[in-house]
Scaffold this motif. Structure first.
Motif, short mmCIF file in Angstrom:
data_model
loop_
_atom_site.label_atom_id
_atom_site.label_comp_id
_atom_site.label_asym_id
_atom_site.label_seq_id
_atom_site.Cartn_x
_atom_site.Cartn_y
_atom_site.Cartn_z
N LEU A 248 85.89 85.39 119.97
CA LEU A 248 87.20 85.41 119.16
C LEU A 248 86.88 85.25 117.69
CD1 LEU A 248 90.03 85.36 119.99
CD2 LEU A 248 90.01 82.90 119.58
N TRP B 249 87.88 88.82 116.23
CA TRP B 249 89.23 88.87 115.83
C TRP B 249 89.53 88.00 114.43
CZ3 TRP B 249 88.26 89.69 120.71
CH2 TRP B 249 88.97 90.33 121.30
N SER C 167 95.21 84.36 118.63
CA SER C 167 94.76 84.98 120.03
C SER C 167 93.82 83.59 120.53
CB SER C 167 93.87 86.04 119.75
OG SER C 167 94.47 87.37 119.04
N VAL D 245 90.38 87.45 124.87
CA VAL D 245 89.01 87.83 124.93
C VAL D 245 88.76 88.16 126.48
CG1 VAL D 245 86.46 86.87 124.88
CG2 VAL D 245 88.23 86.16 123.25
#
Length: 226
Positions: A179, A183, A189, A194
């Motif tokens: 992540l 990201w 998120s 994921v």
């Protein structure tokens, strides 16, 4: 050469402000006020990042976001700009493939910081060294991956995950590390994000070799590439 940014914004005042701020930072701007203009601009010239307004006179920036993810530049970094600050609108944009979402009004400094972060992450993904793994080959500076000779139609997130796994095959990568790498720490998120992208990545690999599943799930730990 400085990055080329597509700005799709129909409000002249906002467009002029954003253009001034980004050009002052040395970026090259392609300014569009209509959806059809942005489509033509993307088809005409290579773009390094797209800033897309949501509400437009001839459509919706979210539609263009979807089109980009399904087009010839699926890994293009996308930052959505919108007066809509509701969580549902933000989630919709991110689920369609946007990398980041900035609600209006926003400060020029925050916009520049987010643009820099997205471009830096895209560059890092392109330059990330990857060890040879049977069946995989990386092309175009890390912007494309082939699996058993077939070019994979990956979104930016799927590409980032695969390149990360290829960096250290057989190492278990935790969801948090994936992540953070793909990201970024500022992304809103979680683990489910994921997992969802790993699922779609697996599906695309199986379309090439249905009998193989090179991504291994380690329950409670993360994922590795065999």
């Amino acid at each position: 050469m400085s990055a080329r940014i597509l700005l799709l914004e129909d409000d002249p005042a906002i467009a002029q402000t954003v253009a001034f701020v980004l050009e002052r930072e040395g970026y090259r701007l392609a300014l569009c006020g209509w959806l059809h203009e942005a489509r033509a601009c993307l088809a005409r010239a290579e773009t390094d990042l797209a800033l897309l307004d949501v509400g437009l006179p001839d459509g919706n920036g979210l539609d263009l976001c979807r089109e980009i993810r399904q087009g010839p530049q699926p890994a293009l970094p996308i930052l959505m700009l919108s007066a809509r600050s509701e969580e549902s609108d933000k989630v919709a944009g991110l689920e369609l493939g946007a990398d980041d979402y900035l609600a209006k009004p926003f400060s020029p400094r925050e916009l520049v910081a987010r643009v820099r972060a997205l471009l830096r992450r895209a560059q890092a993904l392109r330059e990330a060294p990857a060890r040879p793994v049977a069946g995989f080959s990386i092309e175009a500076g890390g912007s494309r991956v082939r699996y058993h000779g077939e070019l994979l139609p990956l979104t930016r997130r799927e590409l980032g995950l695969l390149l990360r796994l290829l960096e250290a095959p057989q190492r278990i990568h935790s969801r948090d590390s994936l992540l953070d790498a793909v990201w970024g720490q500022e992304a809103d998120s979680g683990d489910r994000t994921v997992d969802t992208h790993i699922k779609t990545l697996r599906a695309k690999l199986r379309l090439v070799r249905p009998e193989q599943d090179p991504i291994r799930t380690h329950r409670g730990l993360g994922y590795s590439l065999d």
